[in-house]
Write a protein that holds these residues in place. Structure first.
Motif, PDB file in Angstrom:
ATOM      1  N   LYS A 117      25.949  37.050  -9.638  1.00  0.00           N
ATOM      2  CA  LYS A 117      25.893  37.024 -11.105  1.00  0.00           C
ATOM      3  C   LYS A 117      27.278  37.125 -11.730  1.00  0.00           C
ATOM      4  CE  LYS A 117      21.228  38.854 -11.361  1.00  0.00           C
ATOM      5  NZ  LYS A 117      20.390  40.041 -11.535  1.00  0.00           N
ATOM      6  N   GLY A 118      28.310  37.189 -10.892  1.00  0.00           N
ATOM      7  CA  GLY A 118      29.676  37.241 -11.388  1.00  0.00           C
ATOM      8  C   GLY A 118      30.169  38.627 -11.730  1.00  0.00           C
ATOM      9  N   LEU A 119      29.421  39.658 -11.374  1.00  0.00           N
ATOM     10  CA  LEU A 119      29.819  41.026 -11.697  1.00  0.00           C
ATOM     11  C   LEU A 119      30.733  41.636 -10.639  1.00  0.00           C
ATOM     12  CD1 LEU A 119      26.345  42.252 -12.963  1.00  0.00           C
ATOM     13  CD2 LEU A 119      28.301  41.494 -14.335  1.00  0.00           C
ATOM     14  N   LEU A 120      30.744  41.048  -9.457  1.00  0.00           N
ATOM     15  CA  LEU A 120      31.644  41.446  -8.370  1.00  0.00           C
ATOM     16  C   LEU A 120      32.330  40.185  -7.853  1.00  0.00           C
ATOM     17  CD1 LEU A 120      29.446  43.981  -6.314  1.00  0.00           C
ATOM     18  CD2 LEU A 120      31.407  44.516  -7.785  1.00  0.00           C
ATOM     19  N   PRO A 171      22.455  27.273  -4.343  1.00  0.00           N
ATOM     20  CA  PRO A 171      21.849  28.289  -3.494  1.00  0.00           C
ATOM     21  C   PRO A 171      21.582  29.604  -4.223  1.00  0.00           C
ATOM     22  CG  PRO A 171      24.008  27.634  -2.639  1.00  0.00           C
ATOM     23  CD  PRO A 171      23.722  26.803  -3.832  1.00  0.00           C
ATOM     24  N   GLU A 172      22.325  29.879  -5.289  1.00  0.00           N
ATOM     25  CA  GLU A 172      22.096  31.120  -6.028  1.00  0.00           C
ATOM     26  C   GLU A 172      20.704  31.140  -6.666  1.00  0.00           C
ATOM     27  OE1 GLU A 172      24.465  28.309  -8.652  1.00  0.00           O
ATOM     28  OE2 GLU A 172      24.656  29.023  -6.608  1.00  0.00           O
ATOM     29  N   ILE A 197      18.628  27.911   2.322  1.00  0.00           N
ATOM     30  CA  ILE A 197      19.447  27.313   1.264  1.00  0.00           C
ATOM     31  C   ILE A 197      19.704  25.843   1.531  1.00  0.00           C
ATOM     32  CG2 ILE A 197      20.466  29.448   0.478  1.00  0.00           C
ATOM     33  CD1 ILE A 197      22.927  28.902   2.071  1.00  0.00           C
ATOM     34  N   GLY A 198      19.528  25.405   2.793  1.00  0.00           N
ATOM     35  CA  GLY A 198      19.629  23.991   3.142  1.00  0.00           C
ATOM     36  C   GLY A 198      20.769  23.298   2.440  1.00  0.00           C
ATOM     37  N   GLY A 199      20.476  22.170   1.904  1.00  0.00           N
ATOM     38  CA  GLY A 199      21.492  21.408   1.190  1.00  0.00           C
ATOM     39  C   GLY A 199      21.389  21.594  -0.307  1.00  0.00           C
ATOM     40  N   SER A 200      20.823  22.718  -0.714  1.00  0.00           N
ATOM     41  CA  SER A 200      20.626  22.963  -2.144  1.00  0.00           C
ATOM     42  C   SER A 200      21.965  22.991  -2.882  1.00  0.00           C
ATOM     43  CB  SER A 200      19.908  24.295  -2.349  1.00  0.00           C
ATOM     44  OG  SER A 200      19.859  24.615  -3.716  1.00  0.00           O
ATOM     45  N   SER A 246      15.425  33.667  -6.843  1.00  0.00           N
ATOM     46  CA  SER A 246      13.978  33.475  -6.912  1.00  0.00           C
ATOM     47  C   SER A 246      13.250  33.942  -5.656  1.00  0.00           C
ATOM     48  CB  SER A 246      13.642  32.006  -7.174  1.00  0.00           C
ATOM     49  OG  SER A 246      14.003  31.210  -6.049  1.00  0.00           O
ATOM     50  N   THR A 247      13.923  33.884  -4.505  1.00  0.00           N
ATOM     51  CA  THR A 247      13.223  34.154  -3.251  1.00  0.00           C
ATOM     52  C   THR A 247      13.917  35.183  -2.367  1.00  0.00           C
ATOM     53  OG1 THR A 247      12.445  31.860  -3.277  1.00  0.00           O
ATOM     54  CG2 THR A 247      12.234  33.056  -1.202  1.00  0.00           C
TER      55      THR A 247
END
Length: 171
Positions: free
Chosen positions: A144-147, A57-58, A51-54, A63-64
């Motif tokens: 995804k905001g579901l939890l 990160p989500e 996730i580095g400095g992204s 995607s990966t």
């Protein structure tokens, strides 16, 4: 690129580490190796590389990280089936083979990957694999905001720590 970067024409390991970047897929495998080796430090360090400095990160998670982890867990489930039935993944009996999905399918993987997956699955139970699958699914839902969750990075770190715990971290 390395030859130009290397001092005195000799390519050293530190030159490779500075110039060559591992693919995200490779980093997910290294993170999973850390998880299933019950090494939280290794797993978290590879997650942080991923996730580095992204700023998002989500996006990397969707995607990966999550697809690759789920693929690995599905293959480990099949490996556990082989282990329980004393079957070689290169020669799985027809009755077991029919239970394997088309993708991912352990029997269709390269020999080195089959060995790696079998080795990782050997010390794990179906209950531990189930717990890991549930943790990844809950992480996906949280992102995804579901939890409930705090930040994407914190949620992913909790996923890694939860999986290490579920596999029985050794100290």
């Amino acid at each position: 690129k390395l030859a130009l970067f290397a001092s005195e024409g000799t390519i050293r390991e530190e030159d490779v580490n500075q110039v060559v970047f591992a693919s995200r897929e490779w980093s997910v495998y290294k993170m999973a190796d850390g998880i299933f080796a019950k090494n939280a430090n290794l797993a978290l360090s590879h997650l942080r590389i991923l996730i580095g400095g992204s700023p998002r990160p989500e996006e990397i998670a969707f995607s990966t990280i999550i697809p690759q982890l789920m693929n690995q867990l599905r293959l480990m489930w099949q490996a556990r089936i082989c282990i329980e039935n004393k079957a070689d993944p290169m020669n799985v009996p027809e009755k077991l083979l029919n239970a394997f999905p088309d993708k991912p399918n352990l029997t269709k993987e390269a020999d080195w990957k089959q060995r790696r997956i079998m080795q990782a699955a050997r010390p794990l139970s179906f209950a531990q694999l189930t717990a890991c699958i549930r943790i990844v699914a809950d992480t996906d839902a949280a992102l995804k905001g579901l939890l409930p969750s705090f930040t994407a990075q914190e949620t992913l770190e909790q996923m890694v720590l939860g999986m290490v715990s579920a596999t029985g971290q050794s100290y």
